[in-house]
Design a protein around this motif. Sequence first.
Motif, PDB file in Angstrom:
ATOM      1  N   PHE A 104       0.763  -1.222   0.000  1.00 23.29           N
ATOM      2  CA  PHE A 104       0.097   0.074   0.004  1.00 23.29           C
ATOM      3  C   PHE A 104       0.720   1.279  -0.212  1.00 23.29           C
ATOM      4  O   PHE A 104       0.727   2.111  -0.807  1.00 23.29           O
ATOM      5  N   GLY A 105       1.910   1.463   0.849  1.00 28.75           N
ATOM      6  CA  GLY A 105       2.788   2.306   0.781  1.00 28.75           C
ATOM      7  C   GLY A 105       3.448   2.753  -0.438  1.00 28.75           C
ATOM      8  O   GLY A 105       3.514   3.610  -0.690  1.00 28.75           O
ATOM      9  N   GLN A 106       4.017   1.617  -0.979  1.00 29.98           N
ATOM     10  CA  GLN A 106       4.708   1.851  -2.220  1.00 29.98           C
ATOM     11  C   GLN A 106       3.587   2.299  -3.450  1.00 29.98           C
ATOM     12  O   GLN A 106       4.043   2.957  -4.235  1.00 29.98           O
ATOM     13  N   PHE A 109       3.095   6.058  -3.066  1.00 30.79           N
ATOM     14  CA  PHE A 109       4.313   6.864  -3.588  1.00 30.79           C
ATOM     15  C   PHE A 109       4.236   6.732  -5.151  1.00 30.79           C
ATOM     16  O   PHE A 109       4.405   8.123  -5.720  1.00 30.79           O
ATOM     17  N   ARG A 110       3.998   5.642  -5.724  1.00 22.72           N
ATOM     18  CA  ARG A 110       3.802   5.825  -7.171  1.00 22.72           C
ATOM     19  C   ARG A 110       2.697   6.610  -7.602  1.00 22.72           C
ATOM     20  O   ARG A 110       3.073   7.301  -8.829  1.00 22.72           O
ATOM     21  N   ILE A 111       1.542   6.580  -7.045  1.00 19.95           N
ATOM     22  CA  ILE A 111       0.370   7.378  -7.636  1.00 19.95           C
ATOM     23  C   ILE A 111       0.761   8.891  -7.514  1.00 19.95           C
ATOM     24  O   ILE A 111       0.575   9.859  -8.480  1.00 19.95           O
ATOM     25  N   GLY A 123      -0.395  14.671  -3.676  1.00 18.22           N
ATOM     26  CA  GLY A 123       0.773  14.538  -3.013  1.00 18.22           C
ATOM     27  C   GLY A 123       0.912  15.406  -1.773  1.00 18.22           C
ATOM     28  O   GLY A 123       1.475  15.192  -0.648  1.00 18.22           O
ATOM     29  N   GLN A 124       0.673  16.708  -2.065  1.00 17.29           N
ATOM     30  CA  GLN A 124       0.918  17.877  -0.828  1.00 17.29           C
ATOM     31  C   GLN A 124      -0.297  17.327   0.120  1.00 17.29           C
ATOM     32  O   GLN A 124      -0.063  17.429   1.310  1.00 17.29           O
TER      33      GLN A 124
END
Length: 209
Positions: A104-106, A109-111, A123-124
């Motif tokens: 989930f964490g990865q 990040f990718r999204i 992202g903000q």
Amino acid sequence: MTSTAEIIRKGRKFDQVLEGARQVFMADGFEGASVDEIARVANVSKATLYSYFPDKRLLFMEVATTECQRQADDALSSIDMSAAPEQVLQQTGRHFLTFITSKFGQQIFRICVAESDRFPELGQKFYNSGPAVMRAEMAAYFEQAEARGELRIEDRILAADQFGELCKADVWPRLIFGMTQTVTEEEMDRVVDGAVKTFMARYGANQGA
């Protein structure tokens, strides 16, 4: 450019949709999750789901920011911020590394990276929901530890960021670049132990600052 504030609206079934999406994303990941399955688990129609989230990426990031906030809250409630730096750093580092190396964490990040041009506020929002909270809490802890004579730090925010980067050493790049698919408990222990020792060697009260 369309903002998420304009896209995402709240309503009486918003939390219901969010919880259904969380279950499906956690089980199937972003790519594997279907809108049909999310609607089914949430017990809402697709029309209702789309009325809240017209884009699956927006739904994923809403789930991600909510989950990240929960992770931050759990960490803050489970870590004794009055304890010695080695103990606090060990617990914080392990919690952080476990989350960012999870599937989930990865995906989060990718999204964030993939959608940075289209939806820069995603992202903000994610950063503010969790990483920024932990960064501020760690800086506040460093101040307390300094007052107790346990640490010597000139720039607490920088020190918090440095510790986070130390906790990503080796395992995070290998995951992101597809060199490995999983991280073992032993690997996480190795990285976090090294991060704590390196941090204390630089900022421990008995070391040069």
